[in-house]
Scaffold this motif. Structure first.
Motif, PDB file in Angstrom:
ATOM      1  N   MET A 355      -3.916  20.334 -10.102  1.00 22.06           N
ATOM      2  CA  MET A 355      -3.572  21.677  -9.642  1.00 22.06           C
ATOM      3  C   MET A 355      -3.020  22.532 -10.785  1.00 22.06           C
ATOM      4  SD  MET A 355      -4.791  21.864  -6.813  1.00 22.06           S
ATOM      5  CE  MET A 355      -4.443  23.608  -6.951  1.00 22.06           C
ATOM      6  N   LEU A 356      -2.250  21.927 -11.656  1.00 19.37           N
ATOM      7  CA  LEU A 356      -1.752  22.681 -12.810  1.00 19.37           C
ATOM      8  C   LEU A 356      -2.907  23.204 -13.653  1.00 19.37           C
ATOM      9  CD1 LEU A 356       1.190  20.326 -13.813  1.00 19.37           C
ATOM     10  CD2 LEU A 356       1.440  22.743 -13.202  1.00 19.37           C
ATOM     11  N   LEU A 357      -3.902  22.354 -13.871  1.00 24.66           N
ATOM     12  CA  LEU A 357      -5.017  22.757 -14.727  1.00 24.66           C
ATOM     13  C   LEU A 357      -5.974  23.714 -14.035  1.00 24.66           C
ATOM     14  CD1 LEU A 357      -5.727  19.444 -16.653  1.00 24.66           C
ATOM     15  CD2 LEU A 357      -4.826  21.576 -17.566  1.00 24.66           C
ATOM     16  N   VAL A 358      -6.190  23.550 -12.728  1.00 20.37           N
ATOM     17  CA  VAL A 358      -7.093  24.480 -12.058  1.00 20.37           C
ATOM     18  C   VAL A 358      -6.467  25.869 -12.007  1.00 20.37           C
ATOM     19  CG1 VAL A 358      -6.388  24.220  -9.618  1.00 20.37           C
ATOM     20  CG2 VAL A 358      -8.762  24.642 -10.186  1.00 20.37           C
ATOM     21  N   MET A 359      -5.148  25.946 -11.854  1.00 18.77           N
ATOM     22  CA  MET A 359      -4.475  27.250 -11.886  1.00 18.77           C
ATOM     23  C   MET A 359      -4.545  27.856 -13.287  1.00 18.77           C
ATOM     24  SD  MET A 359      -3.471  28.041  -8.856  1.00 18.77           S
ATOM     25  CE  MET A 359      -2.238  29.314  -9.139  1.00 18.77           C
ATOM     26  N   ALA A 360      -4.429  27.000 -14.294  1.00 16.51           N
ATOM     27  CA  ALA A 360      -4.535  27.487 -15.674  1.00 16.51           C
ATOM     28  C   ALA A 360      -5.949  27.970 -15.966  1.00 16.51           C
ATOM     29  CB  ALA A 360      -4.135  26.382 -16.650  1.00 16.51           C
ATOM     30  N   HIS A 361      -6.959  27.202 -15.543  1.00 14.86           N
ATOM     31  CA  HIS A 361      -8.360  27.607 -15.736  1.00 14.86           C
ATOM     32  C   HIS A 361      -8.629  28.944 -15.046  1.00 14.86           C
ATOM     33  CE1 HIS A 361      -9.146  23.924 -17.660  1.00 14.86           C
ATOM     34  NE2 HIS A 361      -9.687  23.226 -16.679  1.00 14.86           N
ATOM     35  N   ALA A 362      -8.180  29.066 -13.788  1.00 13.43           N
ATOM     36  CA  ALA A 362      -8.417  30.299 -13.043  1.00 13.43           C
ATOM     37  C   ALA A 362      -7.708  31.482 -13.722  1.00 13.43           C
ATOM     38  CB  ALA A 362      -7.932  30.150 -11.600  1.00 13.43           C
TER      39      ALA A 362
END
Length: 465
Positions: A355-362
């Motif tokens: 979730m940390l990385l998907v929020m960062a990617h988005a």
């Protein structure tokens, strides 16, 4: 026989009702589309192929050859994909699917006719839409033979997520940590069950070595472990047999390889499979209500999300990958670890780093949209996202044709890194074709079929000039 209107007010009422019915079927205009959502969906759709293509092309346990060998390009390519994209692209796709539920209902309720209460008509259309998606998923998995299909699950989970859509964003977002904990507990129970079967089997082996006659319970323990091993830990002989099936030029022989496993996932294991997608769809609804996915936050907040997401997420996922590199180089090593450790605490890392990385990617993608750089590329990605259903099934058609035995029969023939040349070719194809198609047509081909079936009425296909 229907009577004609007798007053101007009745005529106006019928006219307005007809206009609302027309609006109810009308496609979303380009001006009304939320570009950020199309682009995020497009990125997720393209990224999903990074994880899916080994499932089309590679035999069981293919990565054991390089999983513990950092001298090879395959190791580092696998490491990069695992760390940056594994689970994140599907998570992003699920987030946007949740947003789509809110947008569909808002548009249909706004355009609903006066004959049926607005909510009832919109609900009926939504569930018909999800029902057709379930059917498309069954076709993708059982006819086109993609065992990793997500359409079926999204149709089922979408019907569940629908009922939570009116909750406050804070409550919707709670689904992610709750499901992370529930998922950890369920997976722990699942692996403890496998561990119990494994330990019972090892005890029987010891008894056999001592020359003792096996009891009925011990004989059953052997059968239980063999069934679990066949399903989850195929050995080299089983892997070779699976490869033989996949390379057959007979469609029905290839189908026999996965159909039972897929059916078990869609039925027996469904209660275990739905939670992750459900939590992510609910989070997508929350992020839409908060204005995150529509680009309404300030650049500063997106930068903060990006830095925190990459700072913590990359640290966690890198540690998790290194832990796996040390302890799980092969299936046998994993089983040995399982025998000694009833609880694998490192599994708690996965939902949080993802979730940390998907929020960062988005956040990174939204910042690129706001900055207007690479706008041409982003527009093409948005077109891919607008035709996500068609492009997703295109992945299945291309990859099964290239790799399965009844196609070009390349299954198990390529090196891991070589798969990504095909990924790049598919990306290029879809980035070129999708915007050209949408220049002349209002929907992708499968989007048009899906919409026509949802409204049970043939939809206009060509774009009006």
């Amino acid at each position: 026989m229907t009577s004609l209107p007798t007053t101007a007010s009745e005529a106006e009422s019928i006219y307005n009702m007809t206009q609302r019915e027309t609006a109810d079927h009308r496609p979303v205009s380009q001006g009304d589309r939320i570009q950020t959502i199309d682009i995020l969906r497009g990125v997720a759709l393209l990224g999903i192929l990074l994880m899916n293509i080994p499932g089309f092309a590679m035999p069981d346990n293919f990565d054991e050859v390089f999983r513990n060998d950092p001298t090879t390009i395959n190791f580092w390519l696998n490491a990069g994909i695992t760390i940056l994209f594994e689970g994140k692209m599907r998570a992003m796709f699920s987030l946007i699917f949740g947003v789509g539920i809110l947008l569909f209902m808002a548009r249909k309720e706004k355009a609903a006719t006066g004959r049926v209460p607005a909510g009832n008509r919109a609900i009926g259309l939504f569930f018909r839409r999800m029902g057709w998606l379930v059917l498309f998923g069954l076709l993708d998995s059982h006819v086109l033979l993609w065992f990793g299909d997500i359409l079926y699950f999204y149709g089922v989970v979408g019907m569940i997520a629908f009922w939570f859509r009116n909750l406050k964003p804070s409550l919707l977002a709670l689904g992610v940590p709750l499901v992370a904990i529930i998922g950890f507990v369920l997976m722990t129970l699942f692996f403890q069950n496998i561990r119990d079967k494994r330990l019972a089997y090892l005890a029987v082996q010891t008894a056999q070595q001592q020359g003792r006659t096996l009891t009925a319970t011990q004989q059953q323990a052997i059968k239980d472990w063999q069934a679990a091993a066949n399903e989850f830990f195929p050995n080299k002989v089983q892997a070779a047999e699976h490869t033989r099936l996949m390379k057959s030029n007979n469609y029905f022989v290839v189908a026999s390889r996965y159909r039972q496993e897929v059916w078990d996932l869609q039925t027996k294991h469904l209660p275990l499979m739905i939670w992750d997608s459900l939590a992510l769809m609910l989070l997508g609804m929350a992020l839409y209500k908060w204005g995150f996915v529509t680009g309404q936050w300030s650049r500063r907040r997106y930068w903060q999300t990006l830095l925190i997401g990459y700072g913590l997420g990359l640290s966690l996922v890198t540690y998790s990958f290194y832990f796996g590199y040390q302890h799980f180089p092969t299936s046998e090593a994993f089983l040995a670890y399982l025998e000694e450790h009833p609880i694998q605490w490192t599994r708690l890392i996965y939902p949080f780093q993802r979730m940390l990385l998907v929020m960062a990617h988005a956040s990174l993608i939204i910042l690129l949209i706001k900055s207007k750089v690479v706008q041409g590329l982003l527009n093409r990605i948005g077109a891919v996202g607008q035709m996500a259903f068609t492009n997703y099934v295109m992945h299945t058609l291309i990859c099964t044709f290239v790799f399965f035995g009844y196609g070009l029969n390349q299954y198990g023939e390529w090196q891991f890194y070589q798969l990504y040349f095909l990924v790049a070719a598919i990306w290029l194809l879809q980035l070129i074709v999708s915007p050209i198609w949408l220049r002349y047509f209002q929907y992708g081909p499968l989007e048009w079929v899906w919409r026509s079936l949802t409204y049970w009425q043939r939809q206009p296909m060509h774009r009006q000039v």
